[in-house]
Design an enzyme around this catalytic site. Structure first.
Site, short mmCIF file in Angstrom:
data_model
loop_
_atom_site.label_atom_id
_atom_site.label_comp_id
_atom_site.label_asym_id
_atom_site.label_seq_id
_atom_site.Cartn_x
_atom_site.Cartn_y
_atom_site.Cartn_z
N LYS A 95 29.83 40.49 35.19
CA LYS A 95 31.02 40.38 34.33
C LYS A 95 30.66 39.70 33.02
CE LYS A 95 35.31 40.12 32.96
NZ LYS A 95 36.39 39.34 33.55
N ASP B 150 43.79 40.97 38.02
CA ASP B 150 43.53 39.82 37.14
C ASP B 150 44.46 38.67 37.52
OD1 ASP B 150 42.31 38.26 35.24
OD2 ASP B 150 43.42 39.11 33.55
N HIS C 6 39.70 43.19 40.29
CA HIS C 6 39.55 42.09 39.31
C HIS C 6 40.43 40.94 39.78
CE1 HIS C 6 39.17 40.71 34.90
NE2 HIS C 6 39.72 39.71 35.58
N HIS D 59 41.05 44.96 32.55
CA HIS D 59 42.46 44.69 32.21
C HIS D 59 42.87 45.22 30.84
CE1 HIS D 59 40.40 41.39 30.31
NE2 HIS D 59 40.32 40.65 31.40
N HIS E 148 40.74 36.56 40.46
CA HIS E 148 40.24 35.18 40.32
C HIS E 148 40.63 34.40 41.57
CE1 HIS E 148 39.15 35.68 36.08
NE2 HIS E 148 40.18 36.52 36.06
N HIS F 262 35.19 41.80 29.56
CA HIS F 262 36.43 41.28 28.98
C HIS F 262 36.37 41.67 27.50
CE1 HIS F 262 39.80 38.27 28.70
NE2 HIS F 262 39.54 38.55 27.43
C1 NCD Z 1 41.73 34.51 33.43
C2 NCD Z 1 41.50 33.18 34.15
O1 NCD Z 1 42.43 32.36 34.16
O2 NCD Z 1 40.43 32.97 34.70
N1 NCD Z 1 42.84 34.38 32.54
C3 NCD Z 1 43.60 35.36 32.03
O3 NCD Z 1 44.45 35.08 31.19
N2 NCD Z 1 43.47 36.61 32.42
C4 NCD Z 1 40.48 34.95 32.74
C5 NCD Z 1 40.51 36.37 32.24
O4 NCD Z 1 40.37 37.32 33.02
O5 NCD Z 1 40.70 36.55 31.03
ZN ZN Z 2 40.37 38.00 34.74
#
Ligand code: NCD
Ligand code: ZN
Length: 335
Positions: free
Chosen positions: A95, A240, A13, A168, A15, A134
């Site tokens: 997702k 995450d 996971h 998460h 970003h 999520h």
């Molecule tokens: C994530 C993001 O910034 O894209 N933010 C977070 O607080 N985890 C998105 C997500 O996974 O919720």
């Molecule tokens: Zn995330």
């Protein structure tokens, strides 16, 4: 000095963002990981085969070597079967974000109407495409994940052959849900193995510890630690890691997301070593994900050493978790 070697670590996971941010953060993950499940919440989100292919190319262009596999995802919408058949070979998962639940989740699911979702979820089930979720309602912030458990149950019961990954997880309730349904799995971040709400707002407010879902109570942390340290076969590491520019974090209306990519493996070694569970870390950071997703990642061998690492203040314009502090383990080599 104590060392520990991990084979083909994976982050299920992650970003990576786009543009300059992608160029800043992607090499940091590609350095030590064999692969990562890349989240689709760009602006606008990744919703077509063309989007997926183009984003994957931009990621590959941003990493300095080929020994990193970006496992791509699509942003959940009520897609039809023909579309999913066509896109299936380009993605590892879909997702699902509840609309507005977190950063860049606009356009997500507004209400969980199982009949409206049936065609998509049955097609995913037939095609063997896992659903990553999520799992937060729009309720009171500390209860959002626990309230979502009834939606996980609805999904798990209605689509028994669909692999559903609770992303998460942060609560004891989610940990307990894992063993109730064969088709439920979970990812756990490293920051949720370290923080409770006290570490976010119990003293001075810590924007770099603020994320969705918010870190919870000590008993939740204990439940997460138990299941991660035992490397329960249905849990996997998913950082995450969610980078935001410093001015969006150290601000009124602080953006949600903790940036851990460059320190995640080191912190995991520190935690697992502290509980004398280093032998289970391989399953948590790679083997379980390989079995759950049926993937066979690029070979990579990462050796970590129990030696202090002072976390840099910034990577580009992103402040990592524990910026400026020393953590107990470092990466010694990557082969
Ligand atoms: C994530 C993001 O910034 O894209 N933010 C977070 O607080 N985890 C998105 C997500 O996974 O919720
Ligand atoms: Zn995330």
């Amino acid at each position: 000095m104590k060392t520990h070697t991990l084979i083909m670590p994976l982050d299920m996971h992650l970003h990576l963002r786009d543009g300059v941010m992608l160029e800043t953060v992607a090499p940091l993950s590609a350095y030590s990981l064999s692969g990562a499940l890349v989240m689709p919440n760009l602006v606008p989100p990744v919703t077509s085969k063309e989007d997926v292919k183009a984003y994957k190319e931009r990621i590959m262009a941003a990493v300095p070597n080929d020994y990193f596999e970006p496992y791509m995802t699509l942003f959940y919408k009520n897609y039809d079967k023909a579309f999913l058949e066509d896109v299936a070979e380009e993605i590892l998962a879909v997702k699902l974000y509840p609309d507005g639940a977190t950063t860049n989740s606009d356009g997500g699911v507004k209400d969980f109407d199982i009949e409206a979702m049936r065609e998509t979820l049955e097609a995913m089930s037939d095609l063997g495409i896992p659903l990553c979720v999520h799992g937060e309602t729009a309720g009171f912030v500390m209860d959002r994940e626990s309230e979502f458990m009834s939606i996980y149950e609805l999904l798990a019961k209605n689509f028994p052959d669909l692999k559903i990954i609770m992303e998460h997880i942060t609560t004891k309730d989610a940990v307990e849900m894992l063993d109730k349904y064969d088709n439920l799995y979970a990812t756990i971040t490293v920051h949720h193995l370290l923080l409770t709400l006290d570490d976010v707002i119990g003293g001075m407010m810590m924007p770099h510890h603020f994320c969705k879902p918010i870190a919870k109570r000590p008993e939740d942390l204990d439940a997460l630690l138990n299941v991660a340290l035992e490397a329960h076969p249905k849990v996997m590491f998913g950082s995450d890691s969610a980078p935001h520019p410093q001015n969006k974090k150290e601000a009124s209306h602080c953006a949600a997301g903790v940036f851990t990519a460059p320190i995640a493996l080191q912190l995991l070694c520190e935690i697992f070593d502290q509980y004398d569970k280093l032998d289970n870390l391989q399953a948590f950071v790679s083997d379980n994900a390989q079995s759950i997703y049926g993937i066979c990642p690029e070979f990579k061998e990462v050796t970590l050493v129990q030696k202090e690492f002072v976390v840099p203040e910034k990577y580009g314009n992103v402040v990592p978790m524990y910026a400026g502090s020393a953590i107990g383990w470092s990466i010694e080599s990557v082969e």
